[in-house]
Design an enzyme around this catalytic site. Structure first.
Site, PDB file in Angstrom:
ATOM      1  N   LEU A  64       0.819  -1.213   0.000  1.00  0.00           N
ATOM      2  CA  LEU A  64       0.000   0.000   0.000  1.00  0.00           C
ATOM      3  C   LEU A  64       0.852   1.263   0.000  1.00  0.00           C
ATOM      4  O   LEU A  64       0.325   2.361  -0.062  1.00  0.00           O
ATOM      5  CB  LEU A  64      -0.938  -0.013   1.207  1.00  0.00           C
ATOM      6  CG  LEU A  64      -1.781  -1.292   1.355  1.00  0.00           C
ATOM      7  CD1 LEU A  64      -2.715  -1.172   2.549  1.00  0.00           C
ATOM      8  CD2 LEU A  64      -2.561  -1.597   0.081  1.00  0.00           C
ATOM      9  N   ARG A  65       2.177   1.071   0.085  1.00  0.00           N
ATOM     10  CA  ARG A  65       3.181   2.144  -0.059  1.00  0.00           C
ATOM     11  C   ARG A  65       3.216   3.149   1.085  1.00  0.00           C
ATOM     12  O   ARG A  65       3.957   4.122   1.014  1.00  0.00           O
ATOM     13  CB  ARG A  65       2.973   2.892  -1.381  1.00  0.00           C
ATOM     14  CG  ARG A  65       3.081   2.023  -2.632  1.00  0.00           C
ATOM     15  CD  ARG A  65       4.363   1.238  -2.673  1.00  0.00           C
ATOM     16  NE  ARG A  65       4.583   0.597  -3.971  1.00  0.00           N
ATOM     17  CZ  ARG A  65       5.483  -0.335  -4.183  1.00  0.00           C
ATOM     18  NH1 ARG A  65       6.245  -0.764  -3.177  1.00  0.00           N
ATOM     19  NH2 ARG A  65       5.629  -0.865  -5.374  1.00  0.00           N
ATOM     20  N   HIS A 180       9.462 -16.084   0.982  1.00  0.00           N
ATOM     21  CA  HIS A 180       9.598 -16.050  -0.475  1.00  0.00           C
ATOM     22  C   HIS A 180      10.711 -17.008  -0.882  1.00  0.00           C
ATOM     23  O   HIS A 180      11.862 -16.833  -0.455  1.00  0.00           O
ATOM     24  CB  HIS A 180       9.940 -14.638  -0.944  1.00  0.00           C
ATOM     25  CG  HIS A 180       8.821 -13.669  -0.776  1.00  0.00           C
ATOM     26  ND1 HIS A 180       8.069 -13.214  -1.838  1.00  0.00           N
ATOM     27  CD2 HIS A 180       8.308 -13.074   0.328  1.00  0.00           C
ATOM     28  CE1 HIS A 180       7.147 -12.374  -1.400  1.00  0.00           C
ATOM     29  NE2 HIS A 180       7.276 -12.269  -0.092  1.00  0.00           N
ATOM     30  N   ASP A 306      -0.487  -9.576  -5.381  1.00  0.00           N
ATOM     31  CA  ASP A 306       0.884  -9.067  -5.298  1.00  0.00           C
ATOM     32  C   ASP A 306       0.926  -7.627  -5.820  1.00  0.00           C
ATOM     33  O   ASP A 306       1.794  -7.248  -6.605  1.00  0.00           O
ATOM     34  CB  ASP A 306       1.871  -9.943  -6.053  1.00  0.00           C
ATOM     35  CG  ASP A 306       3.323  -9.678  -5.631  1.00  0.00           C
ATOM     36  OD1 ASP A 306       3.533  -9.228  -4.489  1.00  0.00           O
ATOM     37  OD2 ASP A 306       4.229  -9.903  -6.447  1.00  0.00           O
TER      38      ASP A 306
END
Length: 428
Positions: A64-65, A180, A306
């Site tokens: 969402l920055r 990841h 993503d």
């Protein structure tokens, strides 16, 4: 508010439900299906004839920055985009600026989300302090503050031993670790799949082994520690097969895939299309088809967006120096419905991968319309055409290769806690 959703096709995989019926909402919860509770008089009726009524989507990966990159997007703008795409719950990775490695950062994100449109935002906590891979974070404190799991995002760990200690710590506190599978040494400075397209374009490649080698280590450590791990953003058919075998052997492991990995391949990078610069990279057609099979067979339990919004300049440099990622909140549902059209999944299973599947990974009572649960739901017109366009795009990031694709199926209403937070105008 008492709300009646009339005669929609209710599809709820958690209940094994797929039928036309009425749905009754009161006090922010689903209170009944089929027959109204005694004394129920609706304050509002929504005619859902010809519509799908689905649980609100749960997205396991959306950047969402905020905080730190508000020039790209904000929690307010991206939750608005999520609502327009039918997503009512978002999980955000910890790689903000600064990283989510303290309760204060979690509290900030929760506060900003509460000031936004009503989509719920759940942060992951940083596995290590500052995501630097050298010292474990205070995971117990992060969990108490509201982190739904821990992650190192795409940052490397200093050593496999430190990762082992992190998994032991997480296991002792019943924390899911989101990992990841990428071997950073093998990936190097790669920006596309190592294959024919990378060779033709002269671009540095990331081999399949960067994923499979990392999976070998992660699965071995999960078996050693007994930790519950979730594997994020699988990109190879061989990787999906390794995860399926580990689950069959009894490991507490789940996995997800990005929606775009189920449609795009390395061929989409042929003309140096920076909108297709993503990590992990787009792989081969065989990998795409293998991922589709893994989703259909349930070895991959969730499809995520993503979501990574960028400003326009981030995609205008030479391909290797552009920023990876695409804006994807508003195409998660359309792409998943496209899988149904193409015969990859029946509708019920497709809905499961974006509702109950991710909710189960989080261990949260989401992704269902069972009476007594929070009324997070969406109405979808399955025949309504939809062509994403920048002028009708809610996200602050327009970096999507799916703009102007033709889809069928459009969210008309999104409800969070029984409150309508999005309605699509007839002309949209």
């Amino acid at each position: 508010m008492r709300l009646l959703i009339e005669q929609g096709r209710v599809v709820d995989p958690a209940q094994g439900l797929d039928r036309v019926t009425d749905l009754f909402i009161q006090g922010g919860e689903v209170v009944a299906l089929d027959t109204p509770p005694q004394g129920f008089t609706p304050d509002r009726r929504i005619d859902a004839r010809g519509h799908l009524v689905l649980p609100g989507l749960v997205d396991l990966a959306a950047r969402l920055r905020e905080p730190g990159d508000e020039n790209k997007a904000t929690i307010a703008s991206e939750t608005r985009a999520a609502a327009s795409g039918g997503i009512t719950t978002l999980v955000c990775p910890p790689d903000t600026h600064p990283p989510v490695d303290s309760p204060a950062q979690i509290e900030l994100i929760h506060r900003r989300a509460k000031q936004a449109c009503g989509v719920r935002v759940h942060p992951l906590g940083a596995l290590t302090a500052g995501l630097q891979g050298r010292q474990l974070s205070d995971m117990a404190a992060l969990k108490r503050a509201g982190a739904v799991g821990m992650s190192q995002a795409l940052h490397p760990m200093e050593s496999p031993m430190l990762l082992r200690r992190a998994l032991e710590y997480a296991a002792s506190h019943d924390i899911t670790v989101f990992l990841h599978p990428i071997d950073h040494a093998l990936a190097g400075a790669g920006c596309v799949h190592e294959g024919r397209v990378a060779t033709r374009l002269g671009l540095p490649g990331i081999p399949e082994a960067a994923e499979t080698a990392a999976l070998g280590l992660l699965l071995a450590l999960a078996a050693q520690t007994g930790a519950r791990i979730h594997l994020c953003r699988l990109s190879t058919a061989r990787g999906a097969a390794l995860v399926a075998r580990a689950a069959a052997d009894g490991l507490a492991v789940t996995a997800d895939v990005c929606a775009h990995q189920l449609f795009l391949t390395e061929a989409d990078v042929e003309d140096f299309n920076a909108l297709c610069h993503v990590l992990p990279p787009l792989r081969t057609r065989a990998d795409r088809d293998g991922l589709r099979r893994a989703v259909a067979e349930g070895h991959i339990q969730a499809i995520c967006s993503d979501h990574q919004p960028h400003e326009a300049d981030a995609k205008l440099a030479p391909f290797p120096t552009t920023e990876a990622g695409l804006s994807a909140l508003e195409t998660l549902l359309p792409l998943t419905l496209r899988l149904v059209e193409e015969g990859v999944l029946p509708l019920t299973e497709a809905v499961r991968r974006i509702t109950r599947g991710p909710a189960d990974i989080l261990g949260m009572p989401l992704g269902t319309l069972s009476p007594g649960t929070r009324a997070d739901l969406i109405l979808v017109d399955p025949q309504r055409p939809y062509a994403p366009a920048a002028e009708r795009w809610y996200s602050a990031g327009h970096n999507s290769p799916f703009l102007h694709w033709r889809f069928r199926g459009r969210v008309t209403h999104t409800l969070s806690g029984g409150r309508v937070i999005h309605e699509t105008a007839a002309r949209e």
